[in-house]
Structure formats: structure tokens, C-alpha cells
Scaffold this motif. Structure first.
Motif, PDB file in Angstrom:
ATOM      1  N   LYS A  35       0.831  -1.217   0.000  1.00  0.00           N
ATOM      2  CA  LYS A  35       0.000   0.000   0.000  1.00  0.00           C
ATOM      3  C   LYS A  35       0.864   1.265   0.000  1.00  0.00           C
ATOM      4  CE  LYS A  35      -0.805  -0.239   4.994  1.00  0.00           C
ATOM      5  NZ  LYS A  35      -1.795  -0.686   5.968  1.00  0.00           N
ATOM      6  N   TYR A  38       1.716   3.682  -3.238  1.00  0.00           N
ATOM      7  CA  TYR A  38       0.780   4.574  -3.916  1.00  0.00           C
ATOM      8  C   TYR A  38       0.765   5.999  -3.378  1.00  0.00           C
ATOM      9  CZ  TYR A  38      -0.705   0.301  -6.122  1.00  0.00           C
ATOM     10  OH  TYR A  38      -0.714  -0.877  -6.830  1.00  0.00           O
ATOM     11  N   PHE A  46       1.468   3.110 -11.840  1.00  0.00           N
ATOM     12  CA  PHE A  46       0.626   1.914 -11.993  1.00  0.00           C
ATOM     13  C   PHE A  46      -0.193   2.010 -13.288  1.00  0.00           C
ATOM     14  CE2 PHE A  46      -3.201  -0.570 -11.779  1.00  0.00           C
ATOM     15  CZ  PHE A  46      -2.618  -1.829 -11.680  1.00  0.00           C
ATOM     16  N   GLU A  84     -16.201   0.396  -4.878  1.00  0.00           N
ATOM     17  CA  GLU A  84     -14.957  -0.143  -5.464  1.00  0.00           C
ATOM     18  C   GLU A  84     -13.734   0.226  -4.629  1.00  0.00           C
ATOM     19  OE1 GLU A  84     -13.998   0.938  -9.551  1.00  0.00           O
ATOM     20  OE2 GLU A  84     -12.208  -0.317  -9.485  1.00  0.00           O
ATOM     21  N   GLY A  86      -9.874   0.444  -3.791  1.00  0.00           N
ATOM     22  CA  GLY A  86      -8.678   0.455  -4.648  1.00  0.00           C
ATOM     23  C   GLY A  86      -9.033   0.842  -6.068  1.00  0.00           C
ATOM     24  N   ALA A  87      -9.938   1.821  -6.213  1.00  0.00           N
ATOM     25  CA  ALA A  87     -10.472   2.159  -7.540  1.00  0.00           C
ATOM     26  C   ALA A  87      -9.420   2.761  -8.466  1.00  0.00           C
ATOM     27  CB  ALA A  87     -11.638   3.135  -7.385  1.00  0.00           C
ATOM     28  N   GLY A  88      -8.362   3.361  -7.902  1.00  0.00           N
ATOM     29  CA  GLY A  88      -7.319   3.958  -8.751  1.00  0.00           C
ATOM     30  C   GLY A  88      -7.919   4.971  -9.704  1.00  0.00           C
ATOM     31  N   LYS A  92     -11.944   0.753 -15.142  1.00  0.00           N
ATOM     32  CA  LYS A  92     -12.679  -0.472 -15.491  1.00  0.00           C
ATOM     33  C   LYS A  92     -14.173  -0.346 -15.216  1.00  0.00           C
ATOM     34  CE  LYS A  92      -8.536  -3.157 -14.851  1.00  0.00           C
ATOM     35  NZ  LYS A  92      -7.695  -3.821 -13.855  1.00  0.00           N
ATOM     36  N   ASP A 109      -9.951   4.712  -2.248  1.00  0.00           N
ATOM     37  CA  ASP A 109      -8.521   4.505  -2.503  1.00  0.00           C
ATOM     38  C   ASP A 109      -7.703   5.168  -1.410  1.00  0.00           C
ATOM     39  OD1 ASP A 109      -7.169   3.461  -5.365  1.00  0.00           O
ATOM     40  OD2 ASP A 109      -5.792   4.551  -4.040  1.00  0.00           O
ATOM     41  N   SER A 111      -4.836   6.633  -2.182  1.00  0.00           N
ATOM     42  CA  SER A 111      -4.115   7.721  -2.859  1.00  0.00           C
ATOM     43  C   SER A 111      -5.154   8.810  -3.163  1.00  0.00           C
ATOM     44  CB  SER A 111      -3.496   7.127  -4.132  1.00  0.00           C
ATOM     45  OG  SER A 111      -2.659   8.008  -4.781  1.00  0.00           O
ATOM     46  N   VAL A 136      -9.565   5.654   1.981  1.00  0.00           N
ATOM     47  CA  VAL A 136      -9.505   4.642   3.053  1.00  0.00           C
ATOM     48  C   VAL A 136      -8.229   3.821   2.908  1.00  0.00           C
ATOM     49  CG1 VAL A 136     -12.007   4.229   3.205  1.00  0.00           C
ATOM     50  CG2 VAL A 136     -10.646   2.841   1.667  1.00  0.00           C
ATOM     51  N   THR A 139      -7.248  -2.204   4.066  1.00  0.00           N
ATOM     52  CA  THR A 139      -6.828  -3.308   4.936  1.00  0.00           C
ATOM     53  C   THR A 139      -7.330  -3.085   6.366  1.00  0.00           C
ATOM     54  OG1 THR A 139      -4.682  -2.276   5.411  1.00  0.00           O
ATOM     55  CG2 THR A 139      -4.754  -3.799   3.569  1.00  0.00           C
ATOM     56  N   GLY A 159      -8.591  -6.054 -10.973  1.00  0.00           N
ATOM     57  CA  GLY A 159      -7.137  -5.869 -10.946  1.00  0.00           C
ATOM     58  C   GLY A 159      -6.396  -6.935 -10.170  1.00  0.00           C
TER      59      GLY A 159
HETATM   60  C1  LIG Z   1      -3.091  -2.651  -8.452  1.00  0.00           C
HETATM   61  S1  LIG Z   1      -3.919  -1.106  -8.393  1.00  0.00           S
HETATM   62  C2  LIG Z   1      -5.502  -1.529  -9.100  1.00  0.00           C
HETATM   63  C3  LIG Z   1      -6.278  -0.328  -9.570  1.00  0.00           C
HETATM   64  C4  LIG Z   1      -7.637  -0.651 -10.178  1.00  0.00           C
HETATM   65  N1  LIG Z   1      -8.523  -1.287  -9.223  1.00  0.00           N
HETATM   66  C5  LIG Z   1      -7.484  -1.527 -11.391  1.00  0.00           C
HETATM   67  O1  LIG Z   1      -7.953  -2.668 -11.364  1.00  0.00           O
HETATM   68  O2  LIG Z   1      -6.886  -1.079 -12.385  1.00  0.00           O
HETATM   69  C6  LIG Z   1      -4.279  -1.012  -6.678  1.00  0.00           C
HETATM   70  C7  LIG Z   1      -5.084   0.212  -6.275  1.00  0.00           C
HETATM   71  O3  LIG Z   1      -5.461   0.058  -4.908  1.00  0.00           O
HETATM   72  C8  LIG Z   1      -5.028   1.172  -4.147  1.00  0.00           C
HETATM   73  N2  LIG Z   1      -4.615   0.633  -2.851  1.00  0.00           N
HETATM   74  C9  LIG Z   1      -3.559  -0.174  -2.587  1.00  0.00           C
HETATM   75  N3  LIG Z   1      -3.547  -0.528  -1.279  1.00  0.00           N
HETATM   76  C10 LIG Z   1      -4.626   0.084  -0.716  1.00  0.00           C
HETATM   77  C11 LIG Z   1      -5.151   0.107   0.593  1.00  0.00           C
HETATM   78  N4  LIG Z   1      -4.568  -0.567   1.582  1.00  0.00           N
HETATM   79  N5  LIG Z   1      -6.279   0.834   0.816  1.00  0.00           N
HETATM   80  C12 LIG Z   1      -6.883   1.522  -0.201  1.00  0.00           C
HETATM   81  N6  LIG Z   1      -6.416   1.547  -1.464  1.00  0.00           N
HETATM   82  C13 LIG Z   1      -5.307   0.837  -1.725  1.00  0.00           C
HETATM   83  C14 LIG Z   1      -3.898   1.806  -4.923  1.00  0.00           C
HETATM   84  O4  LIG Z   1      -3.759   3.180  -4.650  1.00  0.00           O
HETATM   85  C15 LIG Z   1      -4.306   1.518  -6.364  1.00  0.00           C
HETATM   86  O5  LIG Z   1      -5.136   2.514  -6.872  1.00  0.00           O
END
Ligand SMILES: C[S@@+](CC[C@H](N)C(=O)[O-])C[C@H]1O[C@@H](n2cnc3c(N)ncnc32)[C@H](O)[C@@H]1O
Length: 318
Positions: A35, A38, A46, A84, A86-88, A92, A109, A111, A136, A139, A159
Motif C-alpha cells: 500500500k 501509492y 501503476f 470499489e 482500490g479504484a485507482g 474499469k 482509494d 491515494s 480509506v 486493509t 485488478g
Molecule cells: C493494483 S492497483 C488496481 C487499480 C484498479 N482497481 C485496477 O484494477 O486497475 C491497486 C489500487 O489500490 C489502491 N490501494 C492499494 N492498497 C490500498 C489500501 N490498503 N487501501 C486503499 N487503497 C489501496 C492503490 O492506490 C491503487 O489505486
């Protein structure tokens, strides 16, 4: 212009980079949780990884989602609250919105700046959709903001981010999802499959070096945010498939013996000692369905590409 766009910050104060680095680098097997990749630059990198020809998951997952959006919507029904984690860049979900017609979308997310700009763009492109962007650490928790309307929920987790969890953490996360979506809730989740190791090794070692830069960006973040002076040349990217564990491992390897002074904490790294930065577990459909069933999810249907390189599962709660 969309009039319903709100932002919520639930980032826990415990999320300290310094604490994670000092604790992680003091262990016998040094590790820092993924995590921390990011920051804004990590999120941008990414997105660039997703455009690398060797990194097959996004293209295949997107093609599965767009080819089956109609069927997914028929099975799930319209009008759900779509959440969603980890929406980044929220790319999608765009493949599903017109079919699913959710009553609201809650991208989450870690970030926050990146999330805010992705949510604003999406909200402008889908003016009928209320968007409630939430920062958020997934985890820790999946807090749904109070402004979100009642009604059945669907959690979208593409993802193959589930692969970043150890088995125990994956169980905990699935059980947290179960609680967050509640009665009549559904889960739509993308999961990378087990496959030929050459394909996997190439995917995490793209020729343009973007995955390496993404991994090394963690060091840049540590240098900048913690004010520590060391050369990035003292580390190199290493990613490989560990077939016994069924996972890609990503490491930052120390190219020389070195001492890092982290604001009063002294860390010694030997030459060739590695800092483990990410796991990406791969699941055969049978393995993933068993994991989900153990956490009280029931498969409704799953879709794969013709080469079985990636799978998308629709699950409902038992
Ligand atoms: C591998 S990328 C996937 C992005 C998107 N879901 C996709 O499928 O293209 C992981 C995403 O989850 C977010 N992320 C990673 N760890 C996280 C955490 N502990 N809590 C919230 N968001 C997190 C990152 O910032 C990133 O946007």
C-alpha cells in the motif's frame, strides 16, 4: 455538471510511512507493505504499467468485463450501490456503468489526490451517477459514507488486488466485504490465474522498465517524505514467480552493504539482502471459488478469456 460528487477522508492516522519502514526494515526478513507504493507518482506509474504489452491482466480483464457487461447486469440487476475499493483511475468501472445503472458509485482509494481527480472526471462523464469518493486504507475498514443511499450493494474489486493478500488476510478481507455489502450483496472480482511462468515473469519485468520504476518509487518516496539521504543506485528491482507459493514476489535488493539512518533509527542492509515489497498470488478457478465459499460467498457465474489468463467472478452472499 454532476451535482452529486462528494469526498470523504477515512484514512487512518496510523498509516505512517516512517513506522512501516522502520518496523519493516528491522525484521529478519525485511518487508514493506505494497500500500506504500501509492503516492501520486506511484498511482501514475501503476497506470503506465497497465499500458505495457507484457502486463496482460488489464487488457484481458477489460475485455471480459465489456463482453459480459450485459449478462453481469442481468444477473445482478440494476440500481445497486456500487462500491470499489482500490479504484485507482476508475477506468474499469466505466465498462459496467451503462449496463448496471447503479444508484451510486463509491470509489475508495488510499491515494486521495489521484482518487479525487479520477472521481471528478468520472462524475463529469456520467452526470446521472452520484459519486462518493472515499479515502480509506482497505486493509483496515470499508466505511460507506452516510450520504450513500440504502439499497442492495455490489462490491467491485478488479485488478487481482486480492492476490496481494496472504491467505489469512484474504480471508479477513473477504469477510470484511461480506459485512460491508450486507444482505443481498454481490461481489464482482477479477483474479489472475496460474499459468506459464514465462508469461508471469515477463509481466512483472516489462522491457520499458516501468514496473521496476514503480517498485523503486517506494525508495524515492522514503527519501523525499522521510528526508533520508541514500542513492537509488544502491538498490535494484527483482520480481519473479515463486511456484511453490503460487505467487509473484517483488523485491528491492540492496546492491551493496549499506546503513540507512531513518530519523534516529539505524538500519543495516547487507549486499544482496532484499526488501520484500509485494506478493501477487495467482489462483486457479477452483482455488479461488473454494476461498470465496469458505467466506460465505456463493459463485453465480465466472468468465475467463480463451487462454484462461484471467478470470472475473460474480458472487452472492450465502
Ligand atoms: C493494483 S492497483 C488496481 C487499480 C484498479 N482497481 C485496477 O484494477 O486497475 C491497486 C489500487 O489500490 C489502491 N490501494 C492499494 N492498497 C490500498 C489500501 N490498503 N487501501 C486503499 N487503497 C489501496 C492503490 O492506490 C491503487 O489505486
Amino acid at each position: 455538471m454532476n451535482t452529486t460528487l462528494t469526498f470523504h477522508n477515512h484514512k487512518p492516522e496510523t498509516l505512517s510511512l516512517q513506522e512501516a519502514v522502520v518496523t519493516g526494515l528491522s525484521k529478519a526478513k525485511k518487508a514493506i507493505a505494497p500500500k506504500f507504493f501509492y503516492d501520486q507518482r506511484g498511482s501514475e506509474l501503476f497506470d503506465q504499467i497497465c499500458n505495457q504489452p507484457e502486463y496482460y491482466p488489464p487488457t484481458i480483464e477489460q475485455s471480459i468485463l465489456s463482453s459480459n457487461a450485459d449478462e453481469i447486469a442481468n444477473l445482478a440487476g440494476e440500481g445497486r450501490v456500487l462500491v470499489e475499493p482500490g479504484a485507482g483511475s476508475a477506468a474499469k468501472v466505466r465498462l459496467l456503468l451503462n449496463n448496471l445503472q447503479p444508484s451510486a458509485y463509491v470509489p475508495m482509494d488510499i491515494s486521495f489526490d489521484h482518487l479525487k481527480s479520477a472521481a471528478t472526471d468520472l462524475s463529469n462523464d456520467y452526470p446521472w451517477l452520484p459519486v462518493h469518493a472515499t479515502c480509506v486504507d482497505f486493509t483496515h475498514s470499508l466505511p460507506i459514507p452516510d450520504v450513500v443511499p440504502n439499497g442492495p450493494r455490489m462490491l467491485f474489486f478488479p485488478g487481482s488486488s486480492i492476490g496481494n493478500f496472504e491467505r489469512k488476510e484474504a480471508n479477513e478481507f473477504l469477510s470484511m466485504i461480506h459485512d460491508a455489502i450486507g444482505k443481498n450483496g454481490m461481489l464482482l472480482i477479477g483474479v489472475d490465474t496460474k499459468k506459464n511462468e514465462d508469461i508471469l515473469n515477463a509481466a512483472y519485468n516489462d522491457e520499458a522498465g516501468v514496473t521496476a520504476e514503480f517498485n523503486m518509487n517506494l525508495l524515492l518516496r522514503i527519501k523525499k517524505e522521510l528526508g533520508i539521504d541514500f542513492s537509488l543506485d544502491n538498490f535494484k528491482h527483482n520480481a519473479y514467480y515463486n511456484s511453490d507459493a503460487g505467487r509473484i514476489e517483488m523485491h528491492l535488493v540492496s546492491t551493496r552493504k549499506q546503513t540507512l539512518n531513518i530519523n534516529g533509527h539505524t538500519i543495516i542492509l547487507d549486499k544482496d539482502e532484499s526488501v520484500h515489497t509485494e506478493n501477487s498470488y495467482k489462483y486457479s478457478p477452483d482455488e479461488f471459488i473454494t476461498l470465496a465459499e469458505n467466506n460465505n460467498f456463493e459463485p453465480v457465474k465466472f468468465w475467463t478469456d480463451t487462454d484462461n489468463l484471467f478470470a472475473v467472478y460474480l458472487m452472492k452472499i450465502h
